[in-house]
Write a protein that holds these residues in place. Structure first.
Motif, PDB file in Angstrom:
ATOM      1  N   GLY A  46      54.903 -16.567  43.073  1.00  0.00           N
ATOM      2  CA  GLY A  46      54.262 -15.526  42.289  1.00  0.00           C
ATOM      3  C   GLY A  46      55.215 -14.390  41.976  1.00  0.00           C
ATOM      4  N   TYR A  47      54.678 -13.340  41.395  1.00  0.00           N
ATOM      5  CA  TYR A  47      55.508 -12.219  40.922  1.00  0.00           C
ATOM      6  C   TYR A  47      54.994 -10.917  41.549  1.00  0.00           C
ATOM      7  CZ  TYR A  47      58.185  -9.412  37.523  1.00  0.00           C
ATOM      8  OH  TYR A  47      59.063  -8.541  36.912  1.00  0.00           O
ATOM      9  N   PRO A  48      55.698 -10.388  42.550  1.00  0.00           N
ATOM     10  CA  PRO A  48      55.244  -9.161  43.193  1.00  0.00           C
ATOM     11  C   PRO A  48      55.625  -7.907  42.408  1.00  0.00           C
ATOM     12  CG  PRO A  48      57.207  -9.986  44.293  1.00  0.00           C
ATOM     13  CD  PRO A  48      56.870 -10.988  43.218  1.00  0.00           C
ATOM     14  N   ILE A  49      54.706  -6.951  42.370  1.00  0.00           N
ATOM     15  CA  ILE A  49      54.971  -5.635  41.777  1.00  0.00           C
ATOM     16  C   ILE A  49      54.820  -4.606  42.887  1.00  0.00           C
ATOM     17  CG2 ILE A  49      54.385  -3.986  39.968  1.00  0.00           C
ATOM     18  CD1 ILE A  49      53.046  -6.239  38.436  1.00  0.00           C
ATOM     19  N   MET A  50      55.902  -3.926  43.212  1.00  0.00           N
ATOM     20  CA  MET A  50      55.939  -2.978  44.327  1.00  0.00           C
ATOM     21  C   MET A  50      55.529  -1.585  43.868  1.00  0.00           C
ATOM     22  SD  MET A  50      57.009  -4.399  47.199  1.00  0.00           S
ATOM     23  CE  MET A  50      57.946  -3.224  48.193  1.00  0.00           C
ATOM     24  N   PRO A  51      54.582  -0.935  44.555  1.00  0.00           N
ATOM     25  CA  PRO A  51      54.087   0.380  44.142  1.00  0.00           C
ATOM     26  C   PRO A  51      54.906   1.527  44.742  1.00  0.00           C
ATOM     27  CG  PRO A  51      52.747  -0.449  45.933  1.00  0.00           C
ATOM     28  CD  PRO A  51      53.809  -1.481  45.687  1.00  0.00           C
ATOM     29  N   PHE A  52      55.482   2.366  43.884  1.00  0.00           N
ATOM     30  CA  PHE A  52      56.294   3.471  44.388  1.00  0.00           C
ATOM     31  C   PHE A  52      55.950   4.820  43.744  1.00  0.00           C
ATOM     32  CE2 PHE A  52      59.485  -0.055  45.204  1.00  0.00           C
ATOM     33  CZ  PHE A  52      59.258  -0.054  46.582  1.00  0.00           C
ATOM     34  N   SER A  53      54.804   4.930  43.118  1.00  0.00           N
ATOM     35  CA  SER A  53      54.473   6.138  42.361  1.00  0.00           C
ATOM     36  C   SER A  53      54.446   7.402  43.201  1.00  0.00           C
ATOM     37  CB  SER A  53      53.117   5.960  41.666  1.00  0.00           C
ATOM     38  OG  SER A  53      53.172   4.905  40.734  1.00  0.00           O
ATOM     39  N   TRP A  54      54.074   7.275  44.478  1.00  0.00           N
ATOM     40  CA  TRP A  54      53.966   8.446  45.342  1.00  0.00           C
ATOM     41  C   TRP A  54      54.973   8.372  46.502  1.00  0.00           C
ATOM     42  CZ3 TRP A  54      49.996   6.100  42.859  1.00  0.00           C
ATOM     43  CH2 TRP A  54      49.171   6.909  42.062  1.00  0.00           C
ATOM     44  N   SER A  55      55.879   7.420  46.456  1.00  0.00           N
ATOM     45  CA  SER A  55      56.764   7.173  47.591  1.00  0.00           C
ATOM     46  C   SER A  55      57.943   8.125  47.634  1.00  0.00           C
ATOM     47  CB  SER A  55      57.293   5.731  47.541  1.00  0.00           C
ATOM     48  OG  SER A  55      56.246   4.802  47.588  1.00  0.00           O
TER      49      SER A  55
END
Length: 335
Positions: A46-55
């Motif tokens: 699959g294709y992971p999308i990593m969340p970094f908007s608040w990181s």
């Protein structure tokens, strides 16, 4: 399995463009998607999308380094454009992601920068008009998010009518369907509507690789399709004026019964209901119940899409992807 059935599912314009085996992307669920889950999805094709908007910078560095140590699969990074993201974008690009996924805003000002750094641009849209603007700006992949989706939801159009409208506008640009999809039948339906794949979040919360709190996962498994709410001013502490879909709980039910009172007058306003280490989590705060949190987990914002009724067990991410592909092929073979 008949290869004439398998091929249309496994190989799409999306999978060919990003270089993965299966047309299934992991939604960037902040607080639930960390390197363990992203790597598990990537290693399963699959294709992971990593969340970094608040990181923080340190978190981005640590998570991307960790991800690279666990998989060599292509991945994307996600940034929400409801706040300045220039510094995070520059940092993320230095780690050479396959793509940058933009949400809740206009990706156009960033397309050239991302392309110059060798990455694709993905943008979530909720109308055909938004899709046209994104395509004209040079966006490479569209995510058409229907309002059935869990977490923060930009539009008000359901997935079923939205997907063909966006596909028709997108032309040769691949479109991923998001919202209300948790199994192979949903993937098959999206493909029949012209999408090149799906983005799934709620189903991947109930995995051992997820960073979601165990009580949150238990609530997801117990929930039915009708147990979610779509509101704008419920879990708005930390991110105001942003529509979202969550599971019903005692806090939400009382807020509804009292006529959706304002932040200043509603029950338990300002109270600390949980902790993440030394950081307090306030009532009505927009935050995912993370496994490290303690306190009243049930009182937190338990994001969930309307497909939550299909989530009935905890399974490994790779097992879920295999099952989705098997059932999608079977559904398409019945056409």
């Amino acid at each position: 399995m008949d290869k004439t059935i398998k091929a249309p599912v496994s190989s799409t314009a999306f999978t060919d463009l990003v270089g993965v085996d299966h047309p299934i992307a992991l939604a960037p669920m902040a607080g639930a998607v960390e390197s363990d889950l992203a790597a598990a999805v990537g290693n399963a094709g699959g294709y992971p999308i990593m969340p970094f908007s608040w990181s923080s910078r340190d978190t981005i560095e640590a998570e991307l380094t960790s991800l690279r140590s666990k998989t060599d699969a292509p991945f994307a990074v996600n940034l929400c454009l409801d706040m300045p993201q220039e510094a995070r974008l520059e940092l993320c690009l230095s780690h050479r992601p396959n793509a940058v996924h933009f949400f809740w805003g206009d990706a156009a000002p960033f397309v050239k920068q991302v392309h110059t750094n060798g990455a694709l641009v993905i943008q979530t849209v909720s109308t055909a008009i938004d899709a046209k603007h994104a395509v004209d700006a040079g966006v490479d992949i569209l995510v058409a998010q229907g309002w059935e989706a869990g977490g923060h939801v930009r539009g008000m159009v359901a997935t079923l009518p939205l997907i063909p409208a966006v596909v028709d506008m997108a032309g040769s640009v691949p479109v991923l369907a998001a919202g209300g999809i948790s199994d192979g039948r949903g993937l098959a339906a999206a493909l029949c509507l012209g999408a090149s794949g799906v983005v799934m979040g709620t189903r991947f919360l109930a995995t051992p690789e997820s960073a979601a709190h165990s009580e949150y996962i238990a609530q997801l498994i117990a929930a039915q399709h009708s147990d979610t709410l779509h509101e704008t001013d419920l879990y708005n502490v930390g991110w105001s004026n942003a529509a979202h879909r969550v599971l019903r709980n005692a806090v939400a039910n009382r807020w509804l019964a009292e006529g959706r009172p304002s932040n200043n007058t509603r029950h338990r306003s300002g109270e600390t209901v949980a902790m993440r280490g030394s950081a307090p989590i306030k009532a009505y705060q927009s935050t995912t119940p993370h496994h490290s949190m303690t306190g009243e987990i049930e009182a937190l914002s338990m994001w969930a899409g309307q497909s939550v009724g299909l989530v009935n067990s905890v399974e490994r991410a790779g097992t879920i992807i295999d099952s989705i592909m098997e059932h999608a092929r079977a559904a398409l073979q019945m056409r």
